[in-house]
Design a protein around this motif. Structure first.
Motif, short mmCIF file in Angstrom:
data_model
loop_
_atom_site.label_atom_id
_atom_site.label_comp_id
_atom_site.label_asym_id
_atom_site.label_seq_id
_atom_site.Cartn_x
_atom_site.Cartn_y
_atom_site.Cartn_z
N ARG A 121 13.66 10.65 4.02
CA ARG A 121 12.21 10.53 4.09
C ARG A 121 11.70 9.62 2.98
O ARG A 121 11.97 9.85 1.81
CB ARG A 121 11.54 11.91 4.02
CG ARG A 121 10.03 11.79 4.19
CD ARG A 121 9.35 13.04 4.70
NE ARG A 121 9.63 13.39 6.09
CZ ARG A 121 9.13 12.74 7.15
NH1 ARG A 121 8.35 11.67 6.99
NH2 ARG A 121 9.42 13.14 8.37
N ILE A 122 10.98 8.57 3.38
CA ILE A 122 10.40 7.61 2.43
C ILE A 122 8.94 7.99 2.15
O ILE A 122 8.50 8.02 1.01
CB ILE A 122 10.47 6.17 2.99
CG1 ILE A 122 11.89 5.83 3.46
CG2 ILE A 122 9.98 5.17 1.95
CD1 ILE A 122 12.95 5.83 2.40
N VAL A 146 0.82 -1.21 0.00
CA VAL A 146 0.00 0.00 0.00
C VAL A 146 0.86 1.27 0.00
O VAL A 146 0.40 2.35 -0.40
CB VAL A 146 -0.97 -0.02 1.20
CG1 VAL A 146 -0.25 0.28 2.51
CG2 VAL A 146 -2.12 0.96 1.00
N ALA A 147 2.13 1.15 0.41
CA ALA A 147 3.01 2.33 0.45
C ALA A 147 3.19 2.96 -0.93
O ALA A 147 3.40 4.18 -1.03
CB ALA A 147 4.38 1.95 1.02
N ALA A 148 3.08 2.17 -1.99
CA ALA A 148 3.23 2.72 -3.34
C ALA A 148 2.16 3.77 -3.61
O ALA A 148 2.45 4.85 -4.17
CB ALA A 148 3.16 1.61 -4.38
N ALA A 149 0.93 3.48 -3.20
CA ALA A 149 -0.15 4.45 -3.40
C ALA A 149 0.07 5.69 -2.55
O ALA A 149 -0.27 6.81 -2.97
CB ALA A 149 -1.50 3.81 -3.07
N GLY A 199 3.07 4.44 -15.17
CA GLY A 199 3.62 3.91 -16.41
C GLY A 199 4.74 2.91 -16.18
O GLY A 199 5.50 2.57 -17.09
N GLN A 200 4.86 2.41 -14.96
CA GLN A 200 5.85 1.38 -14.62
C GLN A 200 5.11 0.17 -14.09
O GLN A 200 3.95 0.27 -13.68
CB GLN A 200 6.80 1.88 -13.52
CG GLN A 200 7.64 3.07 -13.92
CD GLN A 200 8.46 3.57 -12.71
OE1 GLN A 200 7.92 4.18 -11.81
NE2 GLN A 200 9.75 3.29 -12.71
N PHE A 213 7.98 0.22 -9.52
CA PHE A 213 7.72 1.42 -8.73
C PHE A 213 7.99 1.17 -7.24
O PHE A 213 8.63 1.98 -6.56
CB PHE A 213 6.30 1.92 -8.95
CG PHE A 213 6.03 3.26 -8.31
CD1 PHE A 213 6.57 4.42 -8.84
CD2 PHE A 213 5.24 3.35 -7.18
CE1 PHE A 213 6.32 5.66 -8.24
CE2 PHE A 213 4.99 4.58 -6.58
CZ PHE A 213 5.54 5.74 -7.11
N LEU A 214 7.51 0.03 -6.73
CA LEU A 214 7.78 -0.32 -5.33
C LEU A 214 9.28 -0.40 -5.08
O LEU A 214 9.78 0.08 -4.06
CB LEU A 214 7.13 -1.66 -4.98
CG LEU A 214 5.69 -1.63 -4.50
CD1 LEU A 214 5.12 -3.05 -4.45
CD2 LEU A 214 5.56 -0.97 -3.12
N ARG A 215 10.01 -1.00 -6.02
CA ARG A 215 11.45 -1.17 -5.82
C ARG A 215 12.15 0.19 -5.77
O ARG A 215 12.97 0.46 -4.89
CB ARG A 215 12.05 -2.02 -6.94
CG ARG A 215 13.59 -2.09 -6.89
CD ARG A 215 14.14 -3.39 -7.41
NE ARG A 215 13.78 -4.48 -6.52
CZ ARG A 215 12.93 -5.45 -6.83
NH1 ARG A 215 12.37 -5.51 -8.01
NH2 ARG A 215 12.64 -6.38 -5.94
N GLU A 216 11.80 1.08 -6.70
CA GLU A 216 12.49 2.37 -6.78
C GLU A 216 12.16 3.26 -5.59
O GLU A 216 13.03 3.99 -5.09
CB GLU A 216 12.12 3.09 -8.08
CG GLU A 216 12.74 2.45 -9.31
CD GLU A 216 12.36 3.19 -10.60
OE1 GLU A 216 11.68 4.25 -10.52
OE2 GLU A 216 12.74 2.69 -11.67
#
Length: 410
Positions: free
Chosen positions: A299-300, A76-79, A206-207, A212-215
């Motif tokens: 900061r993440i 959920v962190a990606a969102a 677009g990934q 996206f999670l990895r980056e």
């Protein structure tokens, strides 16, 4: 036994924790497990038992486990990154990104025929997906209903571990052929929203969801062993997944290692249950949440994003659905029904029903995994097994892990 620092846990409490976990392994019910507990600067790890039920290599600190639904609090962190960057807004309709979910029909009765519907009163929003209230979910209390049958018949979910089989666009197309069970925002329902969120993230960025999670999450946190499959050079660190026979207790391999579900990149990267990881990777993530979004001075996530994720988002009338679901999943491990609330992608305790205090957040996984953080005690607890919850054995081990962990706090 590995520890650093000398604050936070009592020596006697940690010995008791190890003895209790070792007892579950020695009973023959669980082949092996890895546990990590941390408080402040102190971290303590136990690796007990073996990778296979018939012996073989020992469990190690870097053993990789199928995280199952403990994927949800991490994925959920990606969102949240996209909310922080104003690339998504909480109350925006998802229609521009997920046209398959536009103009929904809603069942008149959640267990009724699929053609007995009314129009949705409003569009589905980003918030609905984040709170698991967009109108569709896996409902253990309605497994015989036309909708639950349709989810499996349409191949939205495979029968094993409720993981999506087709690639994301085809999965969304199939989902779009079905009505909703409830009006958007009306009722908490499990799992499907987490998988839709992964598709949303991929389309906005677009990934691929994993890229996206990895980056944005995994690499900055040093989560080097977290992914949606286990690559060939690490596959020796993955145990088989067992689903013990409920009658005999015989260890049935539910997912083998070589050629198993997690040995190849999946067609669908499931935010509901697809990640593989280690205790140290998950520790880095949950410490970041306890640190309000910070990791090693970087900061993440923003502080308000973390606070949104980790505080209850459900009004009281929605709690009943969460409680009913928890009761229906007989072996749900960590204090079944003792949570009260739900944030984004995880449960949040709103009342005290066992040893853990109000405010503790995290979740459990059907493969015998549990991971929670506790702001009041600045504590993280993680227990990973290779024993699925087809019998009560792994959930009993998880229950005893939390009971003894809270007694070990100095």
């Amino acid at each position: 036994m590995m520890r650093k620092g000398n604050s936070g846990f009592s020596e006697a409490g940690l010995r008791r924790l190890r003895e209790v976990l070792a007892g579950h392994v020695e009973s023959g019910k669980i082949p092996g497990l890895v546990a990590l507990v941390s408080r402040g600067e102190e971290t303590h790890v136990e690796a007990i038992g073996t990778m296979r039920h018939d012996g073989g290599a020992p469990m190690r600190r870097d053993t990789i486990f199928r995280m199952a639904s403990t994927t949800k609090p991490v994925a959920v962190a990606a969102a949240m990154v996209l909310l922080d960057e104003c690339r998504l807004r909480l109350d925006d309709p998802v229609d521009p990104w997920l046209p398959e979910l536009a103009d929904r029909q809603v069942l008149k009765r959640p267990d009724g025929p699929l053609d007995d519907t009314v129009p949705a009163r409003r569009p589905i929003t980003v918030r609905d997906l984040l709170t698991s209230t967009f109108g569709l979910g896996v409902d253990m209390t309605a497994m015989g209903s036309p909708m639950m049958a349709a989810l499996f018949e349409q191949g939205v979910y495979g029968q094993e571990w409720i993981l999506p089989a087709p690639e994301p666009d085809e999965w969304m197309r199939r989902l779009g052929t079905l009505p909703l069970m409830y009006q958007p925002g009306e009722r908490w329902q499990y799992n499907i929203s987490n998988d839709v969120l992964g598709v949303l993230v991929a389309r906005v960025t677009g990934q691929s969801f994993e890229t996206f999670l990895r980056e944005r999450i995994f690499d900055p946190l040093g989560m080097k062993d977290t992914a949606f499959h286990v690559p060939a050079d690490k596959i020796h660190r993955l145990p088989p997944l067992y689903a013990p026979d409920p009658q005999t207790g015989e260890f049935i391999v539910a997912d083998k290692v070589e050629g198993g579900h997690h040995s190849q990149p999946p067609a669908f990267q499931s935010g509901g249950g697809g990640l593989d990881s280690t205790v140290d990777d998950y520790h880095a993530y949950f410490r970041m949440l306890l640190n309000k979004g910070m990791h090693d001075g970087r900061r993440i996530l923003s502080r308000p994003a973390v606070e949104l994720m980790t505080t209850n988002r459900l009004p009281p009338e929605q709690h009943t659905a969460l409680q009913a679901w928890a009761r229906s999943v007989v072996h749900l491990a960590h204090g079944t029904g003792q949570h009260g609330g739900w944030g984004f992608g995880m449960t949040v305790r709103t009342y005290r029903g066992d040893y853990a205090p109000i405010g503790q957040f995290g979740w459990d996984g059907g493969t015998g995994t549990t991971t929670y953080a506790d702001p009041e005690n600045q504590l993280v607890g993680i227990l990973l097994t290779q024993t699925g919850m087809s019998t009560p054995d792994s959930s009993r081990a998880i229950h005893d892990f939390w009971t003894t962990l809270y007694q070990a706090i100095d």
